[in-house]
Design an enzyme around this catalytic site. Structure first.
Site, PDB file in Angstrom:
ATOM      1  N   ASP A 345       1.068   4.447  -1.493  1.00  0.00           N
ATOM      2  CA  ASP A 345       0.309   3.433  -2.229  1.00  0.00           C
ATOM      3  C   ASP A 345      -1.049   3.172  -1.580  1.00  0.00           C
ATOM      4  O   ASP A 345      -1.229   3.362  -0.378  1.00  0.00           O
ATOM      5  CB  ASP A 345       1.096   2.116  -2.303  1.00  0.00           C
ATOM      6  CG  ASP A 345       1.456   1.585  -0.920  1.00  0.00           C
ATOM      7  OD1 ASP A 345       1.802   2.413  -0.052  1.00  0.00           O
ATOM      8  OD2 ASP A 345       1.381   0.365  -0.702  1.00  0.00           O
ATOM      9  N   GLU A 346      -1.956   2.731  -2.402  1.00  0.00           N
ATOM     10  CA  GLU A 346      -3.245   2.168  -1.965  1.00  0.00           C
ATOM     11  C   GLU A 346      -3.960   3.037  -0.921  1.00  0.00           C
ATOM     12  O   GLU A 346      -4.534   2.504   0.031  1.00  0.00           O
ATOM     13  CB  GLU A 346      -3.031   0.753  -1.408  1.00  0.00           C
ATOM     14  CG  GLU A 346      -2.483  -0.194  -2.448  1.00  0.00           C
ATOM     15  CD  GLU A 346      -2.106  -1.557  -1.875  1.00  0.00           C
ATOM     16  OE1 GLU A 346      -2.478  -2.558  -2.496  1.00  0.00           O
ATOM     17  OE2 GLU A 346      -1.434  -1.623  -0.826  1.00  0.00           O
TER      18      GLU A 346
HETATM   19  C1  ACM Z   1       2.286  -2.124  -2.937  1.00  0.00           C
HETATM   20  O1  ACM Z   1       2.487  -3.301  -3.280  1.00  0.00           O
HETATM   21  N1  ACM Z   1       1.182  -1.804  -2.300  1.00  0.00           N
HETATM   22  C2  ACM Z   1       3.236  -1.076  -3.226  1.00  0.00           C
END
Ligand code: ACM
Length: 530
Positions: A345-346
């Protein structure tokens, strides 16, 4: 003569009227609500003579029987022996399957739970325990009648993956508190605990071939506290404790972003740097056939803030993959469950092509060690291996990319199931970047129609993550988790046709009574008449 009979009937009726209304099975405060409840008439009373009888064979059958007895003994004060010989509370294992379904039959003389799987039997026990008055949660003897309503329950879950997640990286969560959380999950028939083991602020799992990860990377947390980590022995202890409650641990190593704690521990993982002498550290076990990169080995600094999206592994550095290989290998060897979570993620500072290359290589590493990858929904921008799972938290288009590749989606919409979101603007802790999530909001959503284009056949299950930027202790966990976790557990277990907010809001106060007895400081949502 006739007069006497009439008097006896009237007497009995008055006596009943004077007591509390006798309980009715279908009005019990069961969460998650079972699939089918049929009322009978009369009641079963637990007495000091009662025992638990086991029928069938299974390595965990005795343990399941003991689990029930241990929950019943303190408040009743009864001995409650567990045996294969006799007993009015019967646990019958009819097969050796993975079944999570079960049936409970209560007559006025006997209670019988049957399942063809040990997990199902364990869930039947959880349901039975919820049928008793809330006073059962006491640890001292309560003088009262322990009465169950007569009838039948038939039950099975809507989804096979019903999870929660603890972010043990932002603030370290000690083993005892993880076990406590596991106990709470088991009551609500949740079966996967995802541990977010690494992030910018902390590395929380011992990796023997890369010891500085925990020495340095585990030495702090959000706010600058002392952090901590699990030794591999402690991790195994958590895995075993969870398994005893039919909960599978899913370890997450978040990458290529959210990796500052690793980058702070090992300078050579940072792009364009290497050990000064041009050789690998002997503990790294990295292959020697990669191209030696540049110079200036500088580790990044430890980080104790809560910004996201600013760190990344170097996806071009071969050492990165040697590192990931060691980490995945060591964790996989002590993880009996099928999944390894690779984060993903991110990764805002990773070039898109680099990100895709990285995710695809890491999937191969995970697969090499016999595990199935789960990744946050962004991983679906890469080519997923068959069977790998995308965890939807933010972007529907990513969930659709997973579906189009024939992969399943794990539903964790941040606006509904992120347990770290505040209930409203007055909540004492929590964030609100995704939403304020009141109890009714956490309950009122349907996984099979929440994300456009994603329906039942695309969904593995539901998971409720607790991120811990603002969570520092068990009291904080309790406040954010209860009562929302039971609401989400019902979304994951109970078929949508059976779910109803009015009904849930009438059942949850009985759980509140138990929490009060146990000293669990839950959020008294104004949406409920506690
Ligand atoms: C997330 O909340 N960055 C998966």
């Amino acid at each position: 003569m006739k007069k006497h009979i009439l008097a006896a009937i009237l007497g009995a009726t008055f006596a009943l009227g004077a007591c509390e209304k006798s309980p009715v099975l279908s009005e019990s405060a069961l969460i998650p609500l079972p699939q089918e409840i049929t009322d009978g008439s009369g009641s079963f009373q637990l007495t000091s003579e009662i025992g638990i009888r086991l029928i069938g064979s299974g390595e965990n059958l005795t343990r399941i029987g003991e689990h029930l007895a241990e929950k019943l003994r303190p408040a009743t004060g009864f001995d409650i022996p567990v045996s294969f010989d006799s007993g009015e509370v019967i646990l019958e294992l009819t097969g050796s399957e993975d079944s999570e379904g079960y049936e409970i039959q209560i007559s006025d003389t006997e209670v019988k739970i049957t399942s063809s799987g040990e997990a199902g039997l364990f869930y039947g026990v959880q349901t039975l325990l919820q049928l008793f008055p809330a006073q059962l949660a006491n640890t001292s003897v309560q003088t009262m009648d322990w009465v169950l309503p007569v009838g039948t329950i038939k039950d099975a879950p809507a989804f096979g993956y019903r999870g929660s997640m603890l972010d043990v990286a932002r603030h370290f969560i000690p083993v005892e508190d993880v076990k406590y959380f596991i106990d709470q999950m088991a009551i609500y028939k949740l079966n996967y605990l995802h541990l977010h083991l690494t992030d910018d602020q902390g590395w929380r799992i011992e990796i023997k071939s890369w010891p500085k990860l925990t020495e340095i990377g585990g030495s702090t947390e959000v706010g600058g506290g002392e952090g901590g980590f699990y030794t591999q022995e402690e991790y195994k202890e958590i895995v075993a404790y969870a398994a005893d409650r039919f909960i599978t641990i899913v370890p997450e190593v978040d990458m290529p972003g959210h990796t500052n704690s690793a980058l702070a521990s090992y300078a050579e993982l940072n792009p364009g740097v290497n050990l000064p002498n041009g050789k690998l550290d002997s503990v790294n076990h990295a292959p020697l056939d990669y191209e030696m990169p540049k110079k200036n080995p500088t580790a990044s600094e430890l980080y104790t803030g809560i910004e996201v999206g600013w760190s990344t592994f170097s996806t071009e550095l071969e050492l990165t993959y040697a590192f990931v290989d060691s980490v995945v290998q060591e964790i996989s060897e002590i993880t009996p469950g099928p999944y390894f979570h690779i984060g993903g993620d991110e990764s805002h500072v990773t070039e898109k092509d680099d990100y895709i290359y990285f995710v695809e290589r890491v999937q191969d590493i995970v697969s090499k060690y016999g595990k199935t990858s789960i990744g946050w929904d962004e991983v679906a921008t890469a080519k997923l291996l068959p069977g790998n799972v995308a965890q939807f938290w933010a972007l529907e288009e990513n969930a659709i990319l997973a579906k189009e590749q024939g992969n399943k989606v794990l539903m964790s919409p941040a606006k509904k199931v992120y347990l770290d979101m505040q209930y409203d603007s007055t909540s004492r802790i929590g964030l609100h970047w995704a939403a304020y999530i009141e109890l009714d909001s956490a309950y009122l959503w349907e996984p099979t129609s929440y994300a456009k284009g994603i329906s039942a056949e695309n969904i593995l299950g539901v998971e409720a993550p607790l991120w811990t930027e603002t969570v520092t202790n068990r009291e904080d966990i309790d406040y954010l988790t209860f009562p929302r976790l039971p609401a989400i557990a019902e979304v994951a277990w109970t078929k949508k046709e059976r779910r109803n907010w009015e009904s849930f809001s009438r059942r949850i106060p009985s759980h509140g009574k138990r929490w009060e007895i146990q000293g669990i400081g839950f959020y008294k949502s104004p949406k409920v008449n506690w």
